[in-house]
Design an enzyme around this catalytic site. Structure first.
Site, PDB file in Angstrom:
ATOM      1  CD1 TRP A 192      -6.251  -3.467   4.922  1.00  0.00           C
ATOM      2  CD2 TRP A 192      -4.470  -4.444   3.743  1.00  0.00           C
ATOM      3  NE1 TRP A 192      -6.265  -2.641   3.813  1.00  0.00           N
ATOM      4  CE2 TRP A 192      -5.096  -3.286   3.332  1.00  0.00           C
ATOM      5  CE3 TRP A 192      -3.815  -5.261   3.404  1.00  0.00           C
ATOM      6  CZ2 TRP A 192      -4.292  -2.995   2.073  1.00  0.00           C
ATOM      7  CZ3 TRP A 192      -3.065  -5.010   2.258  1.00  0.00           C
ATOM      8  CH2 TRP A 192      -3.109  -3.928   1.473  1.00  0.00           C
ATOM      9  CB  VAL A 241      -2.822  -0.598   6.096  1.00  0.00           C
ATOM     10  CG1 VAL A 241      -3.239  -1.863   6.991  1.00  0.00           C
ATOM     11  CG2 VAL A 241      -2.681  -0.719   4.741  1.00  0.00           C
ATOM     12  CE1 TYR A 277      -5.516   2.983  -5.294  1.00  0.00           C
ATOM     13  CE2 TYR A 277      -3.796   4.865  -5.326  1.00  0.00           C
ATOM     14  CZ  TYR A 277      -4.392   3.328  -4.811  1.00  0.00           C
ATOM     15  OH  TYR A 277      -3.149   2.767  -4.054  1.00  0.00           O
ATOM     16  CB  CYS A 304      -0.976  -0.149   1.254  1.00  0.00           C
ATOM     17  SG  CYS A 304      -1.866   1.599   1.482  1.00  0.00           S
TER      18      CYS A 304
END
Length: 358
Positions: free
Chosen positions: A99, A134, A197, A66
């Site tokens: 996660w 996260v 994104y 990430c």
């Protein structure tokens, strides 16, 4: 940059969702927008939010895949906070809910003794209604998430955890440059970090083309800025460089193809490519980058973008270790400080997940 300066939006692909086996990221006919309403509790030197800075009390939960979590790994290492803040690493993929700690023996985080990060969110906020993201910082004694406010976490590492900085820790957010760092970082966030994104999760041709134009307009602007100076703000590495680097590191392995950001590869943008290699070869940056996990995350998790979940073999990563010549522009990477030492043995990126050395 404060969290309020981040772009407010509606959906969050850095976390998880209950829509579909791996989650749904593309809304047909719509522009992608990101939810940035995070848990804003802060860990501070004076403990004003109920969570005082205290060595050994908190655990940073991250994932190398990430980009937002990768920021915290870089800053924690540059400042030497490894002994003060422990690290839990999730695997590169997650299911529709959370996660998971699938890299650890038995699938349990060895400190928190939980299999899913969602457990720590639910401990703090039962029925937590949003994505499980996260990075997150967990209060070890209670097992509760304190914050997942990623833009604030790294700032607080710099400003609130000074009592535990290593000798020679650099100033990543110097007071005299904060206004400029905030301004530059905001543009990087809206147009580049989130811009890729916006391209990849666009739900219409029109939304995609608008996002594509915004992204490359900003990359061209950054190329121009960096053509005459080694770093984004001042003559040392700052928070702004950390924020740009994590997107650049993922550009050719993921964003160019998977997210259709294909006007140019990073390796075809000479200034940004040299700048990225300069940082990659600086302790704290490249040694926190796991290209295998990066590719696995995006190509496996985003099933509405890549239904086959096939992970590409390329690109060839050997160029990351080639000379960059950015030192010719001057600058001092760590200012009056020094580079961090080698990574802790238990935090070294596996050699097979990194750059081939021949």
């Amino acid at each position: 940059m404060t969290r309020a300066q981040e772009e407010s939006t509606q959906s969050d692909p850095t976390g998880t969702t209950d829509s579909g086996e791996q989650g749904s990221y593309v809304m047909s006919g719509q522009e992608f927008v990101r939810d940035t309403k995070y848990i804003e509790t802060r860990i501070t030197a004076d403990g004003r939010d109920g969570y005082p800075v205290e060595a050994g009390r908190y655990r940073l939960v991250a994932a190398r895949a990430c980009p937002w979590a990768n920021r915290t790994l870089i800053v924690r290492r540059l400042l030497g906070l490894e002994d003060a803040i422990s690290l839990g690493l999730c695997g590169p993929t997650h299911d529709k809910n959370s996660w998971t700690f699938d890299l650890d023996p038995g699938g349990l985080d060895p400190v928190l003794q939980i299999p899913r990060l969602k457990d720590a969110y639910e401990k703090r906020i039962p029925g937590y209604p949003k994505g499980i993201t996260v990075p997150a910082i967990v209060d070890v004694p209670t097992g509760e998430v304190v914050t997942n406010d990623f833009p604030q976490i790294t700032i607080d590492f710099s400003l609130e955890w000074t009592a535990f900085h290593r000798d020679g820790a650099p100033e990543l957010y110097p007071e005299r440059l904060r206004d400029e760092i905030d301004e530059v970082s905001h543009g990087i966030y809206t147009e580049v970090n989130n811009g890729v994104y916006r391209c990849g999760f666009a739900g219409s041709q029109e939304a995609y083309e608008a996002a594509y134009d915004r992204l490359f307009t900003k990359l061209d602007e950054l190329s121009e800025r960096l053509s005459t100076q080694r770093y984004l703000v001042g003559d040392t590495i700052t928070e702004a460089d950390v924020r740009l680097f994590t997107t650049l590191a993922r550009f050719d392995p993921v964003y160019h193809g998977h997210f259709k950001c294909n006007r140019s590869k990073l390796s075809e943008m000479p200034v940004l490519w040299a700048y990225a290699r300069d940082l990659f070869q600086t302790p704290g940056f490249g040694d926190t980058t796991d290209f295998t996990q990066i590719k696995q995350h995006y190509y496996i998790v985003h099933t509405d973008v890549n239904p086959t979940q096939i992970v590409p073999k390329g690109p060839d990563l050997r160029g990351w270790l080639t000379p960059h010549h950015r030192e010719e522009l001057g600058g001092r990477p760590f200012g009056d400080g020094t580079p961090p030492g080698p990574p802790r043995p238990d935090e070294v990126v596996p050699e097979e997940n990194w750059v081939p050395k021949s």
